[in-house]
Design an enzyme around this catalytic site. Structure first.
Site, short mmCIF file in Angstrom:
data_model
loop_
_atom_site.label_atom_id
_atom_site.label_comp_id
_atom_site.label_asym_id
_atom_site.label_seq_id
_atom_site.Cartn_x
_atom_site.Cartn_y
_atom_site.Cartn_z
N SER A 30 -10.02 -0.86 6.30
CA SER A 30 -9.46 -0.83 4.91
C SER A 30 -8.69 -1.83 4.45
O SER A 30 -8.23 -1.83 3.18
CB SER A 30 -8.68 0.49 5.20
OG SER A 30 -9.26 1.69 5.28
N SER B 162 -9.53 1.30 2.18
CA SER B 162 -8.91 2.23 1.53
C SER B 162 -7.56 1.30 0.91
O SER B 162 -6.85 1.97 0.05
CB SER B 162 -8.08 3.26 2.42
OG SER B 162 -7.31 2.47 3.33
N LYS C 172 0.93 -1.33 0.04
CA LYS C 172 0.05 -0.05 0.00
C LYS C 172 1.02 1.29 0.08
O LYS C 172 2.03 1.17 0.51
CB LYS C 172 -0.75 0.04 1.34
CG LYS C 172 -2.02 1.05 1.09
CD LYS C 172 -2.92 0.84 2.35
CE LYS C 172 -4.08 1.72 2.34
NZ LYS C 172 -4.95 1.54 3.58
#
Lengths: 568, 568
Positions: free
Chosen positions: A240, A216, A141
């Site tokens: 997320s 996310s 990420k």
């Protein structure tokens, strides 16, 4: 929102960054891929990577279609597959995934291949693997800093920020022999369950591009679903990791606070330590989730991150010593949270798991929710305590707008109308009162769970809860308005593992007649459903265990997963 | 600060409470004790309890002079000593201690003896002890609620508040077979390193009543030093276990955050979760510290307290597997914190430990402090973020003054002039920035410690730090102005164990000529010292290990303690 004349406007910065991103893709790969990229009206693009046979050789397709991380690692450790060829294969496929779903941020092919070569050389020289993740490409990420690489996290104001050191988890991955090879897309501020930002734009769902990949960690979701990475690292402060995992059909783990090192990563709302964000793995296989977690914990991450819990990998816990050795357990299904009733495909996923477990002789009872809305509201208030100021300070240097919605692609031209739910600024003393409320809710839930010993017939409280990840499968862009089904476990800090179950079938998962609505949100959610819109979206469940019970939750998930495979 | 005419004034409430406290002492004990209580000009009262032979039988003196908790527990478990007789003996002695130092708050003889009888009956009936702390009387700081008992925590506004349930740690103690038997005095707000409040007044040091017993667990310090309790529970947010332990010559442990359950206890600044207060044991023996900690952890307190770390007792860690099995270790001495240089007796304590360890073949190097003042200032700012509002809200119902100093006994008539250091109220966002600073400091200190691997010659970083507990032995009332030597480890969350070493000897610990002062605080501290004032006060050191390293720290303390005994 004006910027000084002497500075480039934020839009100019974005254009420059996008040009540089495009340039970081090997031109010869791109030219081969582009003819395969369908027009936007092709919704399901999950089959396309395997059609790119000019780019991906048969062997590369074999490598990237090896979903079981344990098998990949065995072949890498034996040298049957070199890290360079495995990394090359996944890199090519990651670029295909990117062109299909816009899932990547930083692309650094040469650097990753140099690292893979280093790992290969180590094996050749020493005759043993570098570590438990020897040679494995790992996607990250966009929060996980890698020394020398730009780290924007989707903020225009962070364009041009280059990391001067690796995040602790990246250090750990290097020690374990892994090959970090791409970084993946996120929403602005990270505080959305979808994936869109002013720098990189939107990531879409590979099974239906009109739907969100979740957020996310939505770049990870889309990338891994397309097999552009064998395993990735996401973060989860309210769902997320789990939301993109469920929306994209992946396994994933939200560990408890401070089990996996966060040190040295960038984040929004830094210093918000009341409901800490945590890192965890997403993968196409449960073995990936287990091996990643075990490797990171075994590395003694508390020597790198002062907040990491000094707690070794507990093999007894993994073998379910506290859960009857895995036999004659009692699971409990959360059918709804008392607030919003899930759509038909989600209910079907729960029913499928229940039947599969019962077929294996496990007991399954109902889980009656306790104050889920209060827990979620408490978490929301804690975030809101300082969120607006955090976003303002971060975006101020370039004047990029703070997004008010995930729904429109022309977000970038909308003047900021910051969502009201994130602007309830309070004093430190008031924040303390929210902490107090949180502690009370956690105590109440703990006692409630312990008291289930009266209902299970096992002599133990319920072993684990089986719950929805969201009240829907992946919804259309801008429609993922609540993360309550995941956030409740962040507030309680329960370990949760997502297990994919099936996909929405518009012919099976038909809309039901209206029920007695639990709330206005429930009515809105009911009205949002029609089976055609959600068709083909993955469906999944969460297995929820206790705080810091990562080993046990992985062990129990293996039992659920095996039961599903047996029934399927 | 006025109160409504219809309500009793706060002073009337205090008078009533003090009358009730006095009435809770058995009259026949009191009449025998009173003739033994010397006038205030007798400073050292440590020998007086053993002179009360009309109250304490020879056997009761034998019981209460059994300092080794392991021995006490063995005799209780075998039934050689019943819990009723052990509890009676310690209760009588606790009352003597109270009359000498004013160390108690809640006194409940009948209830404690009924509990002891229950434990005795259990042993008789089942033929085995009730738990690892079978029959052991345990004193509790006035925060630890016991169902049905008043819990004032020294606040006038809390007079008349009766607990409707036991604190989680009290539940654990009951399960372990222990006998909670008295509660002990604290300072108003708990946020002082001395012990004085408007309800119960001041606790003094049994070795020199002109000196403080320390705080905030100062009632425990005085009580246990007089052998009025074999073991007690204190709490520590900035040194509140360790300071009274050092000032009163006791062993004690400040565990890391969330190892020992805090659930259900009262506290000041509830919701201040950035630097959490922790519970831990104080005792006359190291065995007490170990057995208490082991028993509590083995009870799986995470089933009662949602914040408790799910981490079993680690026998390997206790046996120092990570520290070379306890041989050839490398300790490091912190001679000063770069801010305030300790007084001569404290330096002597450090030198004594160094020599004792070296005599056992252990290596001892110097520990150069890193940013201790920054850590302590950060902790102070976190407390100040909401402290003033917390104190205001708590004291508002009766209008009792918030204390501005610990120096004068007429504090109770001083209008509140709240100490400025506790009134820097900030926003939640600003608190987040303090968290961020804290995390950075913890990371820096962790890396710094890890890097000592280059200096130790053991292949490991420094095994533990030996440090002062304060820059002085117990000072006169009102003069304990800084807790920096303890608070630094709260900020870093390092496990710390206090080991008593000796006592101030006015002929040995002579004042030195002025040194080059490190700071204004250092100069003030230098000027405060003269050996006569501090004469007879205990001196001690802290052994400091890593976060959540309770087992290892206890194991290493045993080595230090044995070395001291060998040398002595």
């Amino acid at each position: 929102m004006s910027t000084k004349a002497s500075q480039p406007s934020w839009k100019a910065l974005v254009i420059d960054k996008r040009i540089r991103q495009q340039a970081s893709i090997p031109a010869d790969w791109l030219s081969v891929i582009e003819p395969h990229i369908p027009s936007p009206d092709t919704l399901d693009v999950s089959g396309i990577p395997d059609q790119c046979t000019e780019l991906l050789s048969e062997r590369e397709r074999e490598i990237t279609n090896t979903l079981d991380v344990q098998v990949l690692l065995a072949k890498l450790a034996s040298g049957e597959w070199s890290s360079v060829e495995v990394t090359t294969a996944f890199y090519k496929r990651a670029i295909i995934a990117h062109k299909l779903t816009n899932c990547l941020t930083e692309i650094f092919v040469e650097r990753a291949l140099a690292r893979a070569a280093e790992v290969d050389a180590y094996l050749k020289e020493k005759g043993e693997p570098m570590g438990p993740l020897h040679g494995l490409p790992v996607s990250l990420k966009d929060q996980l800093c890698i020394k020398g690489l730009e780290t924007t996290m989707g903020y225009v104001s962070w364009i041009g920020k280059y990391a001067d050191k690796d995040a602790a988890l990246v250090e750990v991955l290097y020690k374990c022999g892994a090959v970090p090879f791409v970084r993946t897309n996120i929403p602005q501020t990270l505080m959305w369950p979808e994936t869109f930002n002013n720098v990189f734009g939107r990531t879409v769902n590979p099974y239906n591009r009109l739907l969100t990949s979740g957020g996310s960690s939505g770049g990870e979701g889309a990338l891994i679903a397309l097999r552009g990475s064998p395993i990735g690292v996401g973060s989860d402060v309210g769902g997320s990791i789990r939301i993109p995992s469920a929306f994209c059909g992946l396994y994933s783990l939200r560990p408890s606070y401070h089990r996996i090192p966060y040190e040295g990563a960038v984040n929004s709302m830094l210093g918000q330590d009341s409901v800490p964000s945590v890192f965890g793995p997403l993968a196409n296989s449960l073995s990936g989730v287990k091996l990643f977690t075990q490797a990171v914990v075994a590395s003694e991450p508390w020597r790198l991150d002062p907040l990491c819990v000094r707690k070794k990998w507990d093999q007894d816990a993994y073998e379910l010593k506290e859960h009857g050795g895995g036999n004659g357990m009692c699971f409990a299904v959360l059918w709804d949270d008392g607030w919003v009733k899930p759509h038909p495909p989600v209910i079907r996923a729960l029913e499928t798991v229940k039947k599969a477990l019962e077929a294996q002789g496990q007991k399954v009872i109902d889980w009656v929710p306790l104050k889920h809305k209060e827990v979620v509201d408490n978490v929301g208030a804690i975030w809101a305590a300082g969120a607006a100021e955090d976003y303002r300070v971060t975006t101020q240097p370039t004047g990029e707008p703070v997004l008010a919605t995930m729904s429109e692609d022309d977000n970038t031209v909308v003047e900021s109308t910051f969502r009201p739910s994130h602007s309830d600024t309070v004093s430190a003393y008031q924040l303390w009162q929210l902490h107090l409320k949180k502690r009370e809710l956690r105590k109440e839930y703990l006692d409630y769970w312990e008291a289930t010993v009266e209902k299970t017939g096992t002599g133990r409280p319920v072993d684990a809860i089986i719950a929805p990840v969201a009240p829907y499968a992946a919804p259309p862009h801008g429609k993922n308005l609540s993360s309550a089904y995941t956030t409740v476990w962040n507030g309680l800090d329960y370990t949760a593992l997502v297990i994919p179950v099936s996909r929405v079938d518009e012919n099976v998962d038909v809309k039901l007649p209206p029920h007695q609505f639990l709330s206005k949100d429930d009515e809105d959610n009911y009205n949002m459903y029609d089976s055609a819109t959600f068709n083909n979206a993955p469906i999944a469940v969460q297995l929820v265990g206790r705080t810091l019970e990562e080993e046990g939750v992985i062990g129990m998930a293996e039992i659920v997963n095996a039961a599903l495979k047996t029934t399927a």
